[in-house]
Motif scaffolding. Structure first.
Motif, PDB file in Angstrom:
ATOM      1  N   ILE A 142     -11.113   8.779   1.355  1.00  0.00           N
ATOM      2  CA  ILE A 142      -9.805   8.331   1.877  1.00  0.00           C
ATOM      3  C   ILE A 142      -9.697   8.699   3.362  1.00  0.00           C
ATOM      4  O   ILE A 142      -9.185   7.919   4.172  1.00  0.00           O
ATOM      5  N   PHE A 143     -10.231   9.860   3.721  1.00  0.00           N
ATOM      6  CA  PHE A 143     -10.168  10.270   5.129  1.00  0.00           C
ATOM      7  C   PHE A 143     -11.037   9.346   5.988  1.00  0.00           C
ATOM      8  O   PHE A 143     -10.666   9.011   7.113  1.00  0.00           O
TER       9      PHE A 143
ATOM     10  N   PHE B  28     -13.868   9.472  -7.912  1.00  0.00           N
ATOM     11  CA  PHE B  28     -12.857   9.376  -8.970  1.00  0.00           C
ATOM     12  C   PHE B  28     -13.514   9.512 -10.341  1.00  0.00           C
ATOM     13  O   PHE B  28     -13.060  10.285 -11.190  1.00  0.00           O
TER      14      PHE B  28
ATOM     15  N   PHE C 100     -11.679   6.235   5.332  1.00  0.00           N
ATOM     16  CA  PHE C 100     -10.914   4.986   5.397  1.00  0.00           C
ATOM     17  C   PHE C 100      -9.849   5.062   6.485  1.00  0.00           C
ATOM     18  O   PHE C 100      -9.697   4.183   7.322  1.00  0.00           O
ATOM     19  N   LEU C 101      -9.114   6.191   6.461  1.00  0.00           N
ATOM     20  CA  LEU C 101      -8.012   6.387   7.411  1.00  0.00           C
ATOM     21  C   LEU C 101      -8.543   6.490   8.842  1.00  0.00           C
ATOM     22  O   LEU C 101      -8.013   5.857   9.762  1.00  0.00           O
TER      23      LEU C 101
ATOM     24  N   PHE D 251     -14.801   6.319  -3.040  1.00  0.00           N
ATOM     25  CA  PHE D 251     -13.599   6.668  -3.804  1.00  0.00           C
ATOM     26  C   PHE D 251     -13.866   6.501  -5.302  1.00  0.00           C
ATOM     27  O   PHE D 251     -13.568   7.386  -6.104  1.00  0.00           O
TER      28      PHE D 251
ATOM     29  N   LEU E  87     -14.747  13.072 -10.913  1.00  0.00           N
ATOM     30  CA  LEU E  87     -13.638  13.992 -11.211  1.00  0.00           C
ATOM     31  C   LEU E  87     -13.138  13.781 -12.640  1.00  0.00           C
ATOM     32  O   LEU E  87     -12.796  14.712 -13.345  1.00  0.00           O
ATOM     33  N   LEU E  88     -13.165  12.533 -13.067  1.00  0.00           N
ATOM     34  CA  LEU E  88     -12.646  12.207 -14.404  1.00  0.00           C
ATOM     35  C   LEU E  88     -13.636  12.579 -15.508  1.00  0.00           C
ATOM     36  O   LEU E  88     -13.256  13.154 -16.528  1.00  0.00           O
TER      37      LEU E  88
ATOM     38  N   MET F  41     -13.983  12.007  -3.332  1.00  0.00           N
ATOM     39  CA  MET F  41     -12.858  11.070  -3.433  1.00  0.00           C
ATOM     40  C   MET F  41     -11.906  11.238  -2.239  1.00  0.00           C
ATOM     41  O   MET F  41     -11.540  10.262  -1.581  1.00  0.00           O
ATOM     42  N   ASP F  42     -11.546  12.476  -1.947  1.00  0.00           N
ATOM     43  CA  ASP F  42     -10.618  12.721  -0.844  1.00  0.00           C
ATOM     44  C   ASP F  42     -11.252  12.362   0.498  1.00  0.00           C
ATOM     45  O   ASP F  42     -10.612  11.768   1.355  1.00  0.00           O
TER      46      ASP F  42
ATOM     47  N   PHE G 282     -14.119  15.438  -6.647  1.00  0.00           N
ATOM     48  CA  PHE G 282     -12.791  15.448  -6.017  1.00  0.00           C
ATOM     49  C   PHE G 282     -12.919  15.396  -4.489  1.00  0.00           C
ATOM     50  O   PHE G 282     -12.207  14.641  -3.817  1.00  0.00           O
TER      51      PHE G 282
END
Lengths: 497, 127
Positions: free
Chosen positions: B48-49, B25, B51-52, B21, B28-29, B44-45, B41
């Protein structure tokens, strides 16, 4: 059997989505425009009916989509606040499209016009869904839909400059979405739920036992940071003036007046329905909001003062106004949140009014956006001149107008919290003076006759002259005259969340 | 020390997700290259997936598809995070497509994917 008005939130959202999806089947941009206007008008009327039903009864209800209970189904929830926001979103969208129609058809290529209205419909659906949702993950999905739609309406002019500013807007916005998503996921991992009331039960259990205080603080911080980036709070608002600078007038009006507010309304709903506002205050998140709000008020005002391009000046001013909203929430008193909500409503009327009028005034001098070169333009288009003057006076905080009511209640709520009284008062004073310093010269300039200037004949736009400008101005006046009643309704609505 | 390593191994997916992440991040920044920005990006996404998905997985259980008529929830993993990942992927793909479309438009005009260079050229044109 459910009362019929319980279906209004779901119908409003679905109506916008169905209309958005079916617009590409229409033959021309004009037809898409009419359909979008019709849908906005229907959403406004439906929301007005919902307001008429829930405000007198002070009723709050949840609506199970497809009658499937959690965790399979999805829920919407609505009360006085949601109904009022739905009404404002519908009405302001309608007025912005109607008032900005001339420049809209001038700026956007004929082949792409209908897709612009698809995006407007999806944006409207996303704003309504963010307001009505009772489920955090659904909130995230609609945040992303609104991001794509908002970027699409900015890029619709299809010039290199708008594409560049859209990429910047999209990249920054995606950072916000990422933070918001990880916040939602962490909260799900801690509590095991996605529906707001269920999460609240678990959060309150955790708070009472003292467990998971740090993760809860991190989650609240992540959700706040995500929304703050997307709603252009200082120091995350650098993308806003760029996005406004090149966008067509209707897009600027919708972006500044509605899109930024949609995220904040959702954040307030999350704070009240997921964490409860007392827990948020105990976690000290409101202190960060307060500090960022104050800094935004000063920074936005200084940048607006320095800006020469009228649309970018209005965008910087939006950053300052977003600062007012977060300052109100950060004051740690219930009246402060109500005042912030009133500020959201006032700004939702004032900023589109200012953008639409500035757009009309710039047409007098061949779409000239430099403040200096707009001299005398109000004499060529008096309705736009009067509208701009009313909007500017409201921003400065002249009594009887909406801006005064919002500032008055922000000051009143600041007085209820002695620890934050002086920073709030001093910053409000500086910001109000700065507002006057950059809005009043603008008003004087547009009303000062210019002998050497060569104005263009302005095409009449009856939609702007007879509907958009008068209704938006009346909205500003209504909120100013009924500030007390509005605060009462908002406070009752907040208590129901 | 042994416990520390045991916990590290136990939380390996979460640790990897948080590291990814951060990586995504920052890319992307800060990346100037638009394609690398988009890759950032997606990293990063995807983190999260990950993690979930790791949160929904329960050791020793099977995919939540009813097999041999067994309806006992204790046999299957939690299906909700998988559903959320699926929705998240749809959102992520849509945003990536939109981002790429904008990048292709700018590349078509300026023949570069360096965002700083593009903005410089845009500002020069505006003057």
């Amino acid at each position: 059997m459910l009362p019929y008005y319980y279906n209004i939130p779901a119908i409003s959202i679905l109506l916008c989505m169905i209309s958005g999806i079916s617009i590409p089947l229409l033959s021309s941009g004009r037809r898409a425009y009419r359909l979008t206007l019709f849908v906005s008008a229907v959403v406004t009327l439906l929301s007005a009916l919902l307001m008429y039903k829930v405000i007198p009864l002070n009723e709050y209800f949840t609506y199970m989509m497809g009658h499937f209970p959690a965790p399979w189904g999805n829920e919407l929830s609505a009360g006085p606040l949601e109904a009022m926001m739905g009404f404002i979103f519908g009405l302001v969208m309608f007025l912005s499209l109607l008032g900005g129609s001339m420049t809209l058809f001038h700026d956007i290529l004929p082949g792409k016009q209908k897709f612009y209205f698809t995006m407007m419909n999806m944006l409207m659906a996303a704003l309504l869904a963010m307001t009505y949702t009772n489920d955090l993950f659904t909130g995230y999905v609609f945040i992303e839909i609104s991001t794509i739609a908002a970027c699409a309406i900015v890029v619709a002019r299809d010039t290199p400059k708008t594409i560049g500013s859209t990429i910047r807007y999209l990249a920054i916005s995606l950072l916000g979405s990422g933070l918001f998503l990880i916040g939602v996921v962490l909260l799900y991992c801690i509590t095991g739920h996605l529906l707001m009331p269920n999460i609240q039960t678990q959060v309150l259990r955790l708070v009472s036992t003292g467990l998971y205080t740090v993760p809860l603080t991190v989650v609240a911080g992540l959700l706040f940071a995500g929304i703050a980036i997307k709603s252009a709070l200082f120091p995350f608002g650098a993308w806003l003036p760029m996005a406004h600078g090149g966008a067509t007038t209707a897009s600027s009006a919708v972006l500044s007046g509605l899109v930024l507010k949609g995220y904040i309304v959702m954040l307030i709903k999350i704070f009240y329905r997921v964490f409860t506002i007392d827990v948020i205050r105990d976690l000290n998140v409101t202190n960060i909001m307060f500090a960022c709000g104050l800094a935004g008020m000063i920074y936005g005002s200084i940048e607006a003062f320095r800006e020469e391009h009228i649309k970018r000046m209005l965008a910087h001013s939006s950053m300052a106004q977003i600062g007012y909203i977060f300052m109100g929430i950060g004051l740690d008193v219930n009246l402060g949140v109500a005042a912030a909500f009133l500020q959201i409503m006032v700004h939702a009327f004032v900023k589109p009014l200012l953008f639409l009028c500035a757009g009309r005034l710039s047409e007098v001098y061949d779409h000239e956006k430099s403040s200096y070169r707009l001299r005398g333009s109000a004499h060529k288009d008096p309705i736009a001149g009067i509208g701009f003057t009313i909007g500017a006076m409201s921003m400065v905080g002249i009594p009887l107008l909406g801006g005064f009511a919002a500032k008055f209640y922000l000051v009143t709520s600041a007085m209820m919290n002695p620890s934050k009284l002086w920073p709030a008062l001093i910053t409000l004073m500086i910001s109000a003076v700065m507002n006057a310093l950059y809005y009043m010269p603008e008003v004087i300039a547009i009303w000062t006759r210019c002998e050497l200037c060569t104005p263009n004949p302005v095409d009449p736009n009856p939609g702007f002259d007879y509907i958009s400008a008068p209704v938006l101005s009346a909205g500003v006046l209504f909120l100013g005259l009924n500030g007390y009643s509005m605060i009462q309704v908002i406070q009752r609505g907040l208590a129901l969340l | 020390m042994k416990n520390f390593f045991a916990e590290l191994i136990n939380d390996r997916f979460m640790i990897a997700a948080v590291l990814l992440f951060g990586l995504g991040f920052m890319n992307l920044l800060l990346q100037k290259n638009l394609i690398k920005k988009i890759i950032g990006f997606n990293v990063m996404d995807s983190s999260i997936f990950l993690f979930l998905a790791s949160q929904g997985y329960i050791n020793g259980r099977i995919a939540p598809i009813i097999t041999n008529g067994v309806f006992d929830a204790e046999v299957y993993i939690n299906p909700i995070p998988s559903g959320l990942v699926l929705t998240g992927i749809v959102v992520s793909v849509s945003v990536t497509a939109f981002f790429l479309a904008l990048t292709v438009r700018l590349y078509g005009i300026y023949k570069t994917v360096d965002f700083d260079e593009i903005m410089l050229l845009i500002n020069k044109e505006a003057e």
